[in-house]
Design a protein around this motif. Sequence first.
Motif, PDB file in Angstrom:
ATOM      1  N   SER A 434       0.643  -1.266   0.035  1.00 38.99           N
ATOM      2  CA  SER A 434      -0.219   0.128   0.082  1.00 38.99           C
ATOM      3  C   SER A 434       0.856   1.407  -0.068  1.00 38.99           C
ATOM      4  O   SER A 434       0.137   2.359   0.236  1.00 38.99           O
ATOM      5  CB  SER A 434      -1.076   0.005   1.222  1.00 38.99           C
ATOM      6  OG  SER A 434      -1.797  -1.139   1.201  1.00 38.99           O
ATOM      7  N   GLY A 435       1.992   1.219  -0.223  1.00 39.34           N
ATOM      8  CA  GLY A 435       2.934   2.392  -0.286  1.00 39.34           C
ATOM      9  C   GLY A 435       4.344   2.029   0.403  1.00 39.34           C
ATOM     10  O   GLY A 435       5.097   3.361   0.578  1.00 39.34           O
ATOM     11  N   PRO A 440       2.201   7.186   6.335  1.00 41.24           N
ATOM     12  CA  PRO A 440       2.582   7.504   7.701  1.00 41.24           C
ATOM     13  C   PRO A 440       2.308   6.473   8.696  1.00 41.24           C
ATOM     14  O   PRO A 440       1.524   5.436   8.458  1.00 41.24           O
ATOM     15  CB  PRO A 440       1.250   8.836   8.132  1.00 41.24           C
ATOM     16  CG  PRO A 440       0.482   8.277   6.752  1.00 41.24           C
ATOM     17  CD  PRO A 440       0.956   7.726   5.652  1.00 41.24           C
ATOM     18  N   PHE A 441       2.830   6.746   9.856  1.00 42.43           N
ATOM     19  CA  PHE A 441       2.844   5.718  11.012  1.00 42.43           C
ATOM     20  C   PHE A 441       1.405   5.182  11.250  1.00 42.43           C
ATOM     21  O   PHE A 441       1.066   4.264  11.560  1.00 42.43           O
ATOM     22  CB  PHE A 441       3.596   6.061  11.919  1.00 42.43           C
ATOM     23  CG  PHE A 441       3.941   5.143  13.075  1.00 42.43           C
ATOM     24  CD1 PHE A 441       4.677   3.938  13.185  1.00 42.43           C
ATOM     25  CD2 PHE A 441       3.085   5.088  14.225  1.00 42.43           C
ATOM     26  CE1 PHE A 441       4.852   3.115  14.172  1.00 42.43           C
ATOM     27  CE2 PHE A 441       3.256   4.155  15.286  1.00 42.43           C
ATOM     28  CZ  PHE A 441       4.124   2.969  15.179  1.00 42.43           C
ATOM     29  N   ASP A 442       0.527   6.045  11.494  1.00 44.87           N
ATOM     30  CA  ASP A 442      -0.791   5.609  11.946  1.00 44.87           C
ATOM     31  C   ASP A 442      -1.351   4.685  10.833  1.00 44.87           C
ATOM     32  O   ASP A 442      -2.376   4.124  11.226  1.00 44.87           O
ATOM     33  CB  ASP A 442      -1.603   6.987  12.017  1.00 44.87           C
ATOM     34  CG  ASP A 442      -1.136   7.805  13.442  1.00 44.87           C
ATOM     35  OD1 ASP A 442      -0.455   7.322  14.017  1.00 44.87           O
ATOM     36  OD2 ASP A 442      -1.405   9.154  13.384  1.00 44.87           O
ATOM     37  N   GLU A 443      -1.034   5.189   9.567  1.00 44.01           N
ATOM     38  CA  GLU A 443      -1.586   4.238   8.526  1.00 44.01           C
ATOM     39  C   GLU A 443      -1.325   2.929   8.494  1.00 44.01           C
ATOM     40  O   GLU A 443      -1.926   1.857   8.191  1.00 44.01           O
ATOM     41  CB  GLU A 443      -1.672   5.171   6.988  1.00 44.01           C
ATOM     42  CG  GLU A 443      -2.274   4.268   5.994  1.00 44.01           C
ATOM     43  CD  GLU A 443      -3.648   4.176   6.018  1.00 44.01           C
ATOM     44  OE1 GLU A 443      -4.314   3.637   5.205  1.00 44.01           O
ATOM     45  OE2 GLU A 443      -4.205   5.042   6.594  1.00 44.01           O
ATOM     46  N   MET A 444      -0.010   2.881   8.563  1.00 41.86           N
ATOM     47  CA  MET A 444       0.633   1.411   8.799  1.00 41.86           C
ATOM     48  C   MET A 444       0.095   0.755   9.862  1.00 41.86           C
ATOM     49  O   MET A 444      -0.307  -0.282   9.781  1.00 41.86           O
ATOM     50  CB  MET A 444       2.428   1.594   9.268  1.00 41.86           C
ATOM     51  CG  MET A 444       2.840   0.420   9.124  1.00 41.86           C
ATOM     52  SD  MET A 444       2.928  -0.413  10.831  1.00 41.86           S
ATOM     53  CE  MET A 444       3.933   0.689  11.869  1.00 41.86           C
ATOM     54  N   ARG A 475       7.401   2.157  -5.083  1.00 42.98           N
ATOM     55  CA  ARG A 475       6.812   3.307  -4.325  1.00 42.98           C
ATOM     56  C   ARG A 475       7.206   3.056  -2.684  1.00 42.98           C
ATOM     57  O   ARG A 475       6.807   1.916  -2.331  1.00 42.98           O
ATOM     58  CB  ARG A 475       5.157   3.389  -4.204  1.00 42.98           C
ATOM     59  CG  ARG A 475       4.729   4.535  -3.324  1.00 42.98           C
ATOM     60  CD  ARG A 475       3.261   4.485  -3.533  1.00 42.98           C
ATOM     61  NE  ARG A 475       2.561   5.269  -2.430  1.00 42.98           N
ATOM     62  CZ  ARG A 475       1.418   5.439  -2.039  1.00 42.98           C
ATOM     63  NH1 ARG A 475       0.457   4.604  -2.626  1.00 42.98           N
ATOM     64  NH2 ARG A 475       1.058   6.170  -1.090  1.00 42.98           N
ATOM     65  N   GLY A 476       7.764   3.968  -2.130  1.00 37.14           N
ATOM     66  CA  GLY A 476       8.389   3.862  -0.680  1.00 37.14           C
ATOM     67  C   GLY A 476       9.436   2.998  -0.413  1.00 37.14           C
ATOM     68  O   GLY A 476       9.672   2.653   0.696  1.00 37.14           O
ATOM     69  N   ALA A 477       9.993   2.622  -1.523  1.00 39.93           N
ATOM     70  CA  ALA A 477      11.274   1.768  -1.218  1.00 39.93           C
ATOM     71  C   ALA A 477      12.626   2.334  -1.327  1.00 39.93           C
ATOM     72  O   ALA A 477      13.034   2.630  -2.023  1.00 39.93           O
ATOM     73  CB  ALA A 477      11.375   0.561  -2.336  1.00 39.93           C
TER      74      ALA A 477
END
Length: 478
Positions: A434-435, A440-444, A475-477
Amino acid sequence: MDRPDVFEGIVRESGGATRGVIGWIFSGSSVSRLFGRVGLITADACALVASLSIAVLVVEGGAAFEDVVFLTPLLLAGWFAVLSAHNLYSWTPPQRRDVGGLVSGLLWGVGLLGLGPLLYPESGFVLVEVAVAGSLVVSLCLGTHFVYGRSVEYIYSRGLGRIPTLVVGPEQERERVRRMLEGGGAYVYVGGMDLDHEGAGSLARLRRMLDVSRARSVVLTESASGHEGFRFAELLRSMWLRKVRVMMIPTTSALVNNALVPNKVGATLLEVRYPRPKGLQWSIKRTLDVVVASGLLVLLLPVFLLITLVIRFNSRGPALFRQRRAGADQLSFICYKFRSMYVDAGTLQAELERLNDAEGAFFKIKRDPRVTAPGQFLRRWSLDELPQLVNVLRGDMSLVGPRPLPIRDFEQMSDYEKRRLLTVPGITGLWQVSGRSDLPFDEMMRLDLHYIENWSLALDLGILLRTFRAVLRGRGAY
């Protein structure tokens, strides 16, 4: 009050005699107990084949030896189905087993053999052969199980093979259980603790004691099993994740209120097992983990060798990076990765904390100066994670699950955020597809908890398929 220093001393003393190969075989672990079960099953199989072979040699006009060889797989399948139905290969300590159950199981097995000539005359066997084989196999198996039980009792008496056990409850009740365990048997007392009024505090202390002692079973006394502030379901899940056996001396109210279905272990102890989430699906998940990880390790061996050479030629230091991370139920383990940073990266982290681009407990820098040139490529294509297939085989991780975080990140998380450790961590998960680090940490946290609460085999398979697309997008790697 429990004293950790005294507790550690007891553990060191009890574990000193179990070092080396012999100590591992008789260590009382799940693997060593499986080793003993396989030995007993092999002995019973040999007894059946030997008995049938002798019967066809001494009885004329019946089946030939070739018939025994041809029918052996079918006969063994039926034989072990009957014996297993009588719990002759359960985890129950041998000295606790019912001799009557053993005799009953063997006689049922012989009866099944006797049906063979009647239902399948083409086998060539006659009833006289079955009678001779049945007498022999009952005698041999009784002797085998007797010797096995006495051997295990002897091993226990020498201080080997006994399972380190913690006792939870008031001091007076712990002392009574300790005396019972010291009377001999499969379990050895290595320490104990009382309960707090808050169940969460007691569970945290119990986790710490398990980390120190390496105990593999926990006994709850009468007061502990019915303790109002103790979160019994949470304890069972925690111990299940740690592969620690839970036994209890239960009160009637504890059994009723928690809807437990205990299994008898001894005269006064009941084993309580946590119901695996979606039982069959969970078993399939673990089977897929082992099969897929084993296959990928073999297929990707040339890739492993190539990556190792590139890392070693580019910068000094080992190609494999080992880092302690927080896993299931907050139990730490060594996580394997291909090294993507310079060897002194750990010493530089404190200086780089102010450059942290991540929120919450994470530490991530988009353009981390510690990352090597090959490391940037490995991270972009997630190749640095491939050695974690070994962690999957070891059972520390799964193919799919919340990512295991470094101890530094774990220690900065709140108790609520640590709920993401209520399952086995994975190489990939909802966060990764998902990214990844862009989220953000809260979404994780939200994604990880959603995975735990809604887990299914179909969800795992969907995440695995989405992982390939996520890797290609990158993405995000970083």
